[in-house]
Motif scaffolding. Sequence first.
Motif, short mmCIF file in Angstrom:
data_model
loop_
_atom_site.label_atom_id
_atom_site.label_comp_id
_atom_site.label_asym_id
_atom_site.label_seq_id
_atom_site.Cartn_x
_atom_site.Cartn_y
_atom_site.Cartn_z
N ASP A 1 57.45 41.00 88.24
CA ASP A 1 56.70 40.14 87.10
C ASP A 1 56.57 38.75 88.19
OD1 ASP A 1 59.29 39.25 87.68
OD2 ASP A 1 59.66 38.94 85.52
N GLU B 1 53.24 37.08 87.33
CA GLU B 1 53.08 36.30 86.00
C GLU B 1 53.93 35.08 86.05
OE1 GLU B 1 53.33 39.51 86.60
OE2 GLU B 1 51.39 40.27 85.35
N LYS B 2 55.05 34.83 86.70
CA LYS B 2 55.92 33.78 86.64
C LYS B 2 55.49 32.66 87.59
CE LYS B 2 60.33 36.11 85.08
NZ LYS B 2 61.58 36.39 85.35
N ASN B 3 54.90 33.03 88.67
CA ASN B 3 54.32 32.03 89.50
C ASN B 3 52.88 31.62 89.58
OD1 ASN B 3 56.95 31.69 91.26
ND2 ASN B 3 56.96 33.97 90.75
N ASN C 1 61.43 32.48 93.06
CA ASN C 1 61.89 33.48 92.04
C ASN C 1 63.27 34.34 92.37
OD1 ASN C 1 61.96 35.33 89.99
ND2 ASN C 1 60.51 36.37 90.77
#
Length: 334
Positions: free
Chosen positions: A281, A284-286, A319
């Motif tokens: 993911d 999506e997170k970054n 992350n």
Amino acid sequence: MNYRFHLEKYKTPSSRHTCPACGQKRIFVRYVDSEESIKFPKYVGRCNREQKCGYHYTPKQYFIDNPTEKEEWDAFPILQKQVRETVEPDYLDQALLNKSLKHYDTNNLFLFFQSKFGCGVSELLFKKYQVGTANHWNGSTVFWQIDQQDRIRTGKIMLYDPQTGKRVKKPHSHITWVHSLLKQENYQLKQCFFGEHLLKENKTSPIAIVESEKTAMIASIYIPQYVWIATGGKNGCLNQDNMLILKNRKVVLFPDLGAKDYWNIKSEQMSDLGIEVIVSDYLEKNASKEQIEEGYDIADFLIKSCPRKSVLQQMVEKNPMLNLLIETFELKAV
């Protein structure tokens, strides 16, 4: 005509669900069995956003992807015949591939790689993945699909911009197939992963799967701890037959932005086959709003990172959950 398998009729808002592809709520219609003996997985259905999404996973495709469901095939006699009569795939001549492995000075994608990574690294990478130069369009690239027995299933020809590395889509999408251009009558195509031939050379490293052939090549430079292969698109070759070659290997899926839900479905299918799989993911997170709109993939992030040898460390810093992935798969930073 009454069909045993059909889309669920509207009853209440609860009979419409979240689309596994686009994520829109109360827009997805699932397939049901009129005899109520089969309960399909939640991803078997159709998104009503036909123009903006177009996701449609039919019972027929489900049975093709899950041939072990034999006890229900009697209700699908035509499909049963198609599945049981296994057709051997055709293969292309090795000479075609060999002939393409030159003229890189006129290959637009090679010129892009050369501008980013230098001539030496680019040549090694193109030879490693057996990527050639096509003459269908000036500057075009051919990505050969070579299986673990070194048999050539087909070649995908695409045209890229040598400065940006992006696909040329105007005035039309420049993509075609070698087997189609050869006009071989009744050619039986069965796609395999791009880069699949590398799996027999490296039987211990975890496998990373992306959509784009170009992305697999770029990511292999930055994060060589994985064997990077590509499906050739969101759907591509990611079906049960090809999933089976991943058994007893550790797999990480790196979906493009917007495709994570769909690849989660594929990961569930892999897990059902006993494959140890994780869906990343990271994007999506970054991703920023602009990057989401531009449809970034992992290669876009990697190219914008500073120097290659520290990319993995930078990803971990952004992350920390990536540490879990590294520890799980026993990777070592290089």
